[in-house]
Write an enzyme that holds these catalytic residues in place. Structure first.
Site, PDB file in Angstrom:
ATOM      1  N   GLY A  11      -4.498   9.567   6.024  1.00 18.79           N
ATOM      2  CA  GLY A  11      -5.040   9.319   4.696  1.00 18.79           C
ATOM      3  C   GLY A  11      -6.557   9.344   4.671  1.00 18.79           C
ATOM      4  CG  ASP A  36       8.800   6.636   7.324  1.00 18.52           C
ATOM      5  OD1 ASP A  36       8.387   5.719   6.582  1.00 18.52           O
ATOM      6  OD2 ASP A  36       9.490   7.586   6.926  1.00 18.52           O
ATOM      7  CB  ILE A  37       5.478   1.635   6.986  1.00 18.11           C
ATOM      8  CG1 ILE A  37       5.270   2.208   5.576  1.00 18.11           C
ATOM      9  CG2 ILE A  37       4.228   1.790   7.828  1.00 18.11           C
ATOM     10  CD1 ILE A  37       4.284   1.390   4.761  1.00 18.11           C
ATOM     11  CE1 TYR A  61       5.059   8.546  -3.990  1.00 18.62           C
ATOM     12  CE2 TYR A  61       4.013   7.425  -5.828  1.00 18.62           C
ATOM     13  CZ  TYR A  61       4.728   8.487  -5.326  1.00 18.62           C
ATOM     14  OH  TYR A  61       5.122   9.508  -6.156  1.00 18.62           O
ATOM     15  CB  THR A 102      -5.276  -0.822  -6.242  1.00 17.20           C
ATOM     16  OG1 THR A 102      -5.823  -0.179  -7.375  1.00 17.20           O
ATOM     17  CG2 THR A 102      -3.927  -1.360  -6.640  1.00 17.20           C
ATOM     18  CE1 TYR A 126      -1.261   3.020  -5.533  1.00 12.20           C
ATOM     19  CE2 TYR A 126      -2.870   2.273  -7.157  1.00 12.20           C
ATOM     20  CZ  TYR A 126      -2.544   2.609  -5.850  1.00 12.20           C
ATOM     21  OH  TYR A 126      -3.502   2.531  -4.869  1.00 12.20           O
ATOM     22  CE  LYS A 130      -1.371  -0.040  -3.029  1.00 13.74           C
ATOM     23  NZ  LYS A 130      -1.739  -0.009  -1.626  1.00 13.74           N
TER      24      LYS A 130
HETATM   25  N1  LIG Z   1      -7.691   6.413  -3.450  1.00  9.84           N
HETATM   26  C1  LIG Z   1      -8.120   5.476  -4.263  1.00  9.84           C
HETATM   27  O1  LIG Z   1      -8.908   5.736  -5.206  1.00  9.84           O
HETATM   28  C2  LIG Z   1      -7.709   4.037  -4.043  1.00  9.84           C
HETATM   29  C3  LIG Z   1      -8.178   3.054  -4.934  1.00  9.84           C
HETATM   30  C4  LIG Z   1      -7.798   1.720  -4.718  1.00  9.84           C
HETATM   31  C5  LIG Z   1      -6.987   1.395  -3.639  1.00  9.84           C
HETATM   32  N2  LIG Z   1      -6.541   2.367  -2.803  1.00  9.84           N
HETATM   33  C6  LIG Z   1      -5.686   1.967  -1.675  1.00  9.84           C
HETATM   34  O2  LIG Z   1      -6.412   2.222  -0.477  1.00  9.84           O
HETATM   35  C7  LIG Z   1      -5.505   2.571   0.566  1.00  9.84           C
HETATM   36  C8  LIG Z   1      -5.952   3.882   1.197  1.00  9.84           C
HETATM   37  O3  LIG Z   1      -5.963   4.867   0.164  1.00  9.84           O
HETATM   38  P1  LIG Z   1      -6.198   6.409   0.461  1.00  9.84           P
HETATM   39  O4  LIG Z   1      -6.793   6.993  -0.765  1.00  9.84           O
HETATM   40  O5  LIG Z   1      -6.853   6.573   1.788  1.00  9.84           O
HETATM   41  O6  LIG Z   1      -4.684   6.882   0.524  1.00  9.84           O
HETATM   42  P2  LIG Z   1      -4.097   8.308   0.957  1.00  9.84           P
HETATM   43  O7  LIG Z   1      -5.192   9.259   1.296  1.00  9.84           O
HETATM   44  O8  LIG Z   1      -3.101   8.686  -0.076  1.00  9.84           O
HETATM   45  O9  LIG Z   1      -3.351   7.931   2.300  1.00  9.84           O
HETATM   46  C9  LIG Z   1      -2.164   7.199   2.337  1.00  9.84           C
HETATM   47  C10 LIG Z   1      -1.449   7.589   3.609  1.00  9.84           C
HETATM   48  O10 LIG Z   1      -0.219   6.844   3.666  1.00  9.84           O
HETATM   49  C11 LIG Z   1       0.735   7.677   4.265  1.00  9.84           C
HETATM   50  N3  LIG Z   1       2.104   7.259   3.972  1.00  9.84           N
HETATM   51  C12 LIG Z   1       2.766   7.353   2.793  1.00  9.84           C
HETATM   52  N4  LIG Z   1       4.022   6.893   2.968  1.00  9.84           N
HETATM   53  C13 LIG Z   1       4.142   6.498   4.260  1.00  9.84           C
HETATM   54  C14 LIG Z   1       5.179   5.956   5.037  1.00  9.84           C
HETATM   55  N5  LIG Z   1       6.394   5.721   4.525  1.00  9.84           N
HETATM   56  N6  LIG Z   1       4.953   5.675   6.348  1.00  9.84           N
HETATM   57  C15 LIG Z   1       3.759   5.918   6.887  1.00  9.84           C
HETATM   58  N7  LIG Z   1       2.720   6.453   6.218  1.00  9.84           N
HETATM   59  C16 LIG Z   1       2.925   6.742   4.909  1.00  9.84           C
HETATM   60  C17 LIG Z   1       0.465   9.065   3.687  1.00  9.84           C
HETATM   61  O11 LIG Z   1       1.051   9.991   4.553  1.00  9.84           O
HETATM   62  P3  LIG Z   1       1.193  11.541   4.195  1.00  9.84           P
HETATM   63  O12 LIG Z   1      -0.189  12.086   4.451  1.00  9.84           O
HETATM   64  O13 LIG Z   1       2.209  12.011   5.150  1.00  9.84           O
HETATM   65  O14 LIG Z   1       1.605  11.590   2.758  1.00  9.84           O
HETATM   66  C18 LIG Z   1      -1.083   9.076   3.653  1.00  9.84           C
HETATM   67  O15 LIG Z   1      -1.599   9.668   4.819  1.00  9.84           O
HETATM   68  C19 LIG Z   1      -4.118   2.617  -0.069  1.00  9.84           C
HETATM   69  O16 LIG Z   1      -3.479   1.376   0.128  1.00  9.84           O
HETATM   70  C20 LIG Z   1      -4.411   2.785  -1.547  1.00  9.84           C
HETATM   71  O17 LIG Z   1      -3.376   2.261  -2.347  1.00  9.84           O
HETATM   72  C21 LIG Z   1      -6.880   3.674  -2.980  1.00  9.84           C
END
Ligand SMILES: NC(=O)c1ccc[n+]([C@@H]2O[C@H](COP(=O)([O-])OP(=O)(O)OC[C@H]3O[C@@H](n4cnc5c(N)ncnc54)[C@H](OP(=O)(O)O)[C@@H]3O)[C@@H](O)[C@H]2O)c1
Length: 287
Positions: A11, A36-37, A61, A102, A126, A130
């Site tokens: 991610g 896979d969690i 997700y 989030t 979503y 959370k």
């Molecule tokens: N992006 C934002 O703007 C934002 C804002 C607020 C909070 N957050 C939170 O910050 C955190 C990091 O966000 P991010 O943007 O870095 O997320 P991201 O790029 O979407 O990465 C999430 C990762 O989780 C993996 N994943 C999904 N299902 C899984 C499973 N069952 N087992 C193991 N791995 C799994 C995905 O794998 P795949 O690559 O295989 O799909 C992906 O690599 C998350 O908790 C998100 O909710 C994000």
């Protein structure tokens, strides 16, 4: 050296955490293929074999719009149920547990900064997944550290983030309409990684706490402000036109104001400085 088990390693945030924190911690990272969690028994077996000091869960997700319909079940399965199970495993094995939530747990009606203990009231699926997990996490493991963040962008090239999308559009357009009625603060994943580095180094001070981490800013920012700044820094002459969210209907509702007040002693840097840092690095990589 502290041993960190990192999930969701492919991610956006996790990539920067590995990149900037590997020299200080032993990071044992897993992408979905290897851990896979949603597989409870395998997760428990792997974690108990490694016995890290800390589980840092970056698996989530994150398809906010799909979570409204086609991804509804998966959203709750990953963000609520299985993150809860990771918390349970960490308690059973006496391992510290840090996981990321989030700003979408709030409804955005407060129209000012949200404090860590403000009442949550999510307005999309979503955010709800959370929120439910935040509630369950502490019932299961009172030491869980919850980090709420907002609008992440990071690790150039590989990821489709808002900054990269705007830069790409600027190659074919000379004007763009951008939403100007949603207020928030962006967060560069590199700076979030540094903040989590500090937590890990001082973990005893943070057990059982909620922390709000976005880049610092005196004022709220809209997509319109952010886009203008991207083009100003990268010296692109694109006409940015403000518009309303109703011009860009999405499946999931977004909170109108999601400003996270950070009352901790770990403060992130100014959003404009980090945006410059990101864009400069991007430019160097392309040269
Ligand atoms: N992006 C934002 O703007 C934002 C804002 C607020 C909070 N957050 C939170 O910050 C955190 C990091 O966000 P991010 O943007 O870095 O997320 P991201 O790029 O979407 O990465 C999430 C990762 O989780 C993996 N994943 C999904 N299902 C899984 C499973 N069952 N087992 C193991 N791995 C799994 C995905 O794998 P795949 O690559 O295989 O799909 C992906 O690599 C998350 O908790 C998100 O909710 C994000």
């Amino acid at each position: 050296m502290k041993k960190i088990l990192l999930t969701g390693a492919n991610g956006m945030f996790a990539t920067d955490f590995i990149k900037y924190c590997s020299s200080d911690f032993e990071i044992i990272w897993f992408d979905r293929m290897w851990l896979d969690i949603t597989n409870f028994e395998t997760s428990k077996k792997i974690i108990s074999e490694i016995m890290p000091d800390i589980i840092l869960n970056a698996a989530a997700y994150t398809a906010v719009d799909d979570a409204e319909d086609i991804g509804k079940l998966k959203n709750f399965e990953i963000n609520t149920l299985w993150v809860y199970h990771l918390g349970k495993i960490s308690k059973e094995l006496n391992i510290d547990f840090i996981t990321i939530s989030t700003d979408y747990v709030f409804d955005g009606q407060k129209k000012e900064w949200y404090a860590e203990n403000d009442i949550q009231n999510p307005i999309n699926e979503y955010g709800m997944s959370k929120y439910l997990w935040e509630k369950l996490a502490w019932e299961e493991n009172k030491n869980t550290i919850i980090i709420r963040t907002s609008w992440l962008y990071g690790w150039w090239k590989k990821f489709k983030n808002f900054v990269n999308t705007m830069l790409k559009l600027s190659k074919t357009r000379n004007e763009l309409k951008v939403v100007n009625d949603q207020f928030w603060i962006p967060t560069f994943t590199k700076d979030l990684a540094f903040a989590i580095w500090e937590i890990i180094e001082n973990i005893w001070d943070f057990r059982g706490k909620i922390l709000h981490f976005s880049n610092s800013s005196e004022n709220a920012i809209t997509w319109f402000d952010f886009t203008r700044k991207i083009f100003e820094i990268s010296e692109k002459n694109i006409h940015v036109i403000p518009c309303s969210s109703s011009d860009f209907q999405t499946k999931a509702k977004r909170p109108q104001f999601s400003l996270l007040k950070n009352n901790s002693n770990i403060q992130l840097r100014n959003w404009e400085d980090w945006l410059k840092n990101y864009l400069n690095t991007l430019q160097q990589e392309n040269e």
